[in-house]
Motif scaffolding. Structure first.
Motif, PDB file in Angstrom:
ATOM      1  N   SER A 297       0.849  -1.187   0.000  1.00 28.11           N
ATOM      2  CA  SER A 297       0.000   0.000   0.000  1.00 28.11           C
ATOM      3  C   SER A 297       0.886   1.238   0.000  1.00 28.11           C
ATOM      4  O   SER A 297       1.987   1.224   0.556  1.00 28.11           O
ATOM      5  CB  SER A 297      -0.909   0.031   1.227  1.00 28.11           C
ATOM      6  N   CYS A 298       0.385   2.291  -0.599  1.00 26.52           N
ATOM      7  CA  CYS A 298       1.092   3.573  -0.591  1.00 26.52           C
ATOM      8  C   CYS A 298       0.054   4.658  -0.398  1.00 26.52           C
ATOM      9  O   CYS A 298      -0.808   4.857  -1.260  1.00 26.52           O
ATOM     10  CB  CYS A 298       1.846   3.770  -1.889  1.00 26.52           C
ATOM     11  N   ALA A 299       0.154   5.341   0.729  1.00 31.64           N
ATOM     12  CA  ALA A 299      -0.794   6.404   1.042  1.00 31.64           C
ATOM     13  C   ALA A 299      -0.137   7.762   0.855  1.00 31.64           C
ATOM     14  O   ALA A 299       0.950   8.013   1.402  1.00 31.64           O
ATOM     15  CB  ALA A 299      -1.284   6.254   2.478  1.00 31.64           C
ATOM     16  N   ALA A 300      -0.794   8.609   0.097  1.00 35.70           N
ATOM     17  CA  ALA A 300      -0.315   9.972  -0.121  1.00 35.70           C
ATOM     18  C   ALA A 300      -1.055  10.917   0.816  1.00 35.70           C
ATOM     19  O   ALA A 300      -2.262  10.775   1.025  1.00 35.70           O
ATOM     20  CB  ALA A 300      -0.538  10.391  -1.570  1.00 35.70           C
ATOM     21  N   SER A 301      -0.319  11.865   1.377  1.00 35.12           N
ATOM     22  CA  SER A 301      -0.934  12.819   2.293  1.00 35.12           C
ATOM     23  C   SER A 301      -0.243  14.173   2.169  1.00 35.12           C
ATOM     24  O   SER A 301       0.825  14.285   1.567  1.00 35.12           O
ATOM     25  CB  SER A 301      -0.853  12.317   3.733  1.00 35.12           C
ATOM     26  N   GLY A 302      -0.864  15.179   2.745  1.00 33.25           N
ATOM     27  CA  GLY A 302      -0.281  16.515   2.718  1.00 33.25           C
ATOM     28  C   GLY A 302      -1.107  17.463   1.882  1.00 33.25           C
ATOM     29  O   GLY A 302      -2.311  17.316   1.748  1.00 33.25           O
TER      30      GLY A 302
ATOM     31  N   ASN B 195      -9.055   6.494  -4.975  1.00 33.64           N
ATOM     32  CA  ASN B 195      -8.892   7.941  -5.055  1.00 33.64           C
ATOM     33  C   ASN B 195      -9.410   8.654  -3.811  1.00 33.64           C
ATOM     34  O   ASN B 195      -8.883   9.698  -3.416  1.00 33.64           O
ATOM     35  CB  ASN B 195      -9.590   8.477  -6.296  1.00 33.64           C
ATOM     36  N   ALA B 196     -10.421   8.097  -3.193  1.00 35.12           N
ATOM     37  CA  ALA B 196     -10.965   8.723  -1.987  1.00 35.12           C
ATOM     38  C   ALA B 196      -9.968   8.699  -0.842  1.00 35.12           C
ATOM     39  O   ALA B 196      -9.982   9.572   0.028  1.00 35.12           O
ATOM     40  CB  ALA B 196     -12.253   8.023  -1.587  1.00 35.12           C
ATOM     41  N   LYS B 197      -9.102   7.695  -0.852  1.00 41.55           N
ATOM     42  CA  LYS B 197      -8.101   7.549   0.216  1.00 41.55           C
ATOM     43  C   LYS B 197      -6.708   7.978  -0.229  1.00 41.55           C
ATOM     44  O   LYS B 197      -5.750   7.866   0.533  1.00 41.55           O
ATOM     45  CB  LYS B 197      -8.047   6.090   0.689  1.00 41.55           C
ATOM     46  N   ASN B 198      -6.592   8.448  -1.467  1.00 40.25           N
ATOM     47  CA  ASN B 198      -5.267   8.829  -2.004  1.00 40.25           C
ATOM     48  C   ASN B 198      -4.256   7.694  -1.821  1.00 40.25           C
ATOM     49  O   ASN B 198      -3.106   7.912  -1.414  1.00 40.25           O
ATOM     50  CB  ASN B 198      -4.744  10.099  -1.336  1.00 40.25           C
ATOM     51  N   THR B 199      -4.696   6.495  -2.114  1.00 36.85           N
ATOM     52  CA  THR B 199      -3.880   5.307  -1.866  1.00 36.85           C
ATOM     53  C   THR B 199      -3.795   4.453  -3.122  1.00 36.85           C
ATOM     54  O   THR B 199      -4.790   4.285  -3.832  1.00 36.85           O
ATOM     55  CB  THR B 199      -4.456   4.494  -0.705  1.00 36.85           C
ATOM     56  N   VAL B 200      -2.603   3.930  -3.357  1.00 42.01           N
ATOM     57  CA  VAL B 200      -2.399   2.987  -4.454  1.00 42.01           C
ATOM     58  C   VAL B 200      -1.922   1.680  -3.866  1.00 42.01           C
ATOM     59  O   VAL B 200      -1.221   1.655  -2.844  1.00 42.01           O
ATOM     60  CB  VAL B 200      -1.383   3.543  -5.487  1.00 42.01           C
ATOM     61  N   TYR B 201      -2.328   0.584  -4.493  1.00 40.18           N
ATOM     62  CA  TYR B 201      -1.999  -0.745  -4.008  1.00 40.18           C
ATOM     63  C   TYR B 201      -1.267  -1.528  -5.090  1.00 40.18           C
ATOM     64  O   TYR B 201      -1.416  -1.270  -6.284  1.00 40.18           O
ATOM     65  CB  TYR B 201      -3.267  -1.510  -3.628  1.00 40.18           C
ATOM     66  N   LEU B 202      -0.494  -2.492  -4.638  1.00 37.84           N
ATOM     67  CA  LEU B 202       0.118  -3.449  -5.560  1.00 37.84           C
ATOM     68  C   LEU B 202      -0.092  -4.841  -4.971  1.00 37.84           C
ATOM     69  O   LEU B 202       0.529  -5.190  -3.960  1.00 37.84           O
ATOM     70  CB  LEU B 202       1.613  -3.170  -5.749  1.00 37.84           C
ATOM     71  N   GLN B 203      -0.990  -5.577  -5.583  1.00 40.48           N
ATOM     72  CA  GLN B 203      -1.212  -6.968  -5.183  1.00 40.48           C
ATOM     73  C   GLN B 203      -0.240  -7.837  -5.948  1.00 40.48           C
ATOM     74  O   GLN B 203      -0.223  -7.829  -7.177  1.00 40.48           O
ATOM     75  CB  GLN B 203      -2.657  -7.388  -5.496  1.00 40.48           C
ATOM     76  N   MET B 204       0.575  -8.569  -5.218  1.00 41.14           N
ATOM     77  CA  MET B 204       1.616  -9.388  -5.825  1.00 41.14           C
ATOM     78  C   MET B 204       1.341 -10.856  -5.508  1.00 41.14           C
ATOM     79  O   MET B 204       1.345 -11.245  -4.334  1.00 41.14           O
ATOM     80  CB  MET B 204       2.988  -8.974  -5.291  1.00 41.14           C
ATOM     81  N   ASN B 205       1.083 -11.625  -6.537  1.00 42.39           N
ATOM     82  CA  ASN B 205       0.818 -13.051  -6.392  1.00 42.39           C
ATOM     83  C   ASN B 205       1.903 -13.863  -7.087  1.00 42.39           C
ATOM     84  O   ASN B 205       2.662 -13.334  -7.906  1.00 42.39           O
ATOM     85  CB  ASN B 205      -0.545 -13.397  -6.991  1.00 42.39           C
ATOM     86  N   SER B 206       1.953 -15.123  -6.765  1.00 40.39           N
ATOM     87  CA  SER B 206       2.927 -16.040  -7.384  1.00 40.39           C
ATOM     88  C   SER B 206       4.329 -15.451  -7.352  1.00 40.39           C
ATOM     89  O   SER B 206       5.037 -15.437  -8.358  1.00 40.39           O
ATOM     90  CB  SER B 206       2.514 -16.351  -8.831  1.00 40.39           C
ATOM     91  N   LEU B 207       4.712 -14.991  -6.201  1.00 40.77           N
ATOM     92  CA  LEU B 207       5.998 -14.307  -6.074  1.00 40.77           C
ATOM     93  C   LEU B 207       7.160 -15.261  -6.322  1.00 40.77           C
ATOM     94  O   LEU B 207       7.104 -16.446  -5.971  1.00 40.77           O
ATOM     95  CB  LEU B 207       6.115 -13.657  -4.698  1.00 40.77           C
ATOM     96  N   LYS B 208       8.205 -14.692  -6.909  1.00 45.85           N
ATOM     97  CA  LYS B 208       9.414 -15.435  -7.251  1.00 45.85           C
ATOM     98  C   LYS B 208      10.607 -14.799  -6.538  1.00 45.85           C
ATOM     99  O   LYS B 208      10.585 -13.609  -6.220  1.00 45.85           O
ATOM    100  CB  LYS B 208       9.643 -15.390  -8.761  1.00 45.85           C
ATOM    101  N   PRO B 209      11.667 -15.571  -6.347  1.00 49.77           N
ATOM    102  CA  PRO B 209      12.861 -14.981  -5.718  1.00 49.77           C
ATOM    103  C   PRO B 209      13.365 -13.747  -6.457  1.00 49.77           C
ATOM    104  O   PRO B 209      13.870 -12.810  -5.815  1.00 49.77           O
ATOM    105  CB  PRO B 209      13.868 -16.130  -5.772  1.00 49.77           C
TER     106      PRO B 209
END
Length: 121
Positions: free
Chosen positions: A21-26, A73-87
């Motif tokens: 998660s990445c929340a933007a504020s200010g 957009n209401a929370k000024n937040t972007v997400y990155l869902q990462m599945n099947s992760l590799k080394p």
């Protein structure tokens, strides 16, 4: 001032999942594109995924079909869902936003501090 704060990194086994998660504020007037980058040891920072205010998302070939970027957009937040992760996904992941501050009334590039993702058994 504008701040971006990432969270959600950690240690996960190969094949596992994480959600960043990445929340933007200010002093935010508007947020245009938001992106996730990553940097592995000894390598250059690379674009992982991007999501504009309107329009389609884009992904690095190495993560297509495994990662999904989204934004609230209401929370000024972007997400990155990462599945099947590799080394090889092991890296520090950085949030980036093209944001207009109501103080400067100009668009600037803002970066988060980064969050470590380690994929290992």
């Amino acid at each position: 001032q504008v701040q971006l704060v990432e969270s959600g990194g950690g240690l996960v086994q190969p094949g596992g999942s994480l959600r960043l998660s990445c929340a933007a504020s200010g002093s935010i007037l508007s947020i245009n594109a938001m992106r996730w980058y990553r940097q592995a040891p000894g390598k250059e920072r690379e674009l992982v995924a991007g999501i504009p205010t309107g329009g389609s998302t884009n992904y690095a070939d190495s993560v297509k079909g495994r990662f999904t970027i989204s934004r609230d957009n209401a929370k000024n937040t972007v997400y990155l869902q990462m599945n099947s992760l590799k080394p090889e996904d092991t890296a520090v992941y950085y949030c980036n936003g093209l944001i207009i501050s109501y103080i400067t009334m100009r668009e600037y590039d803002y970066w988060g501090q980064g969050t470590q993702v380690t994929v290992s058994s």
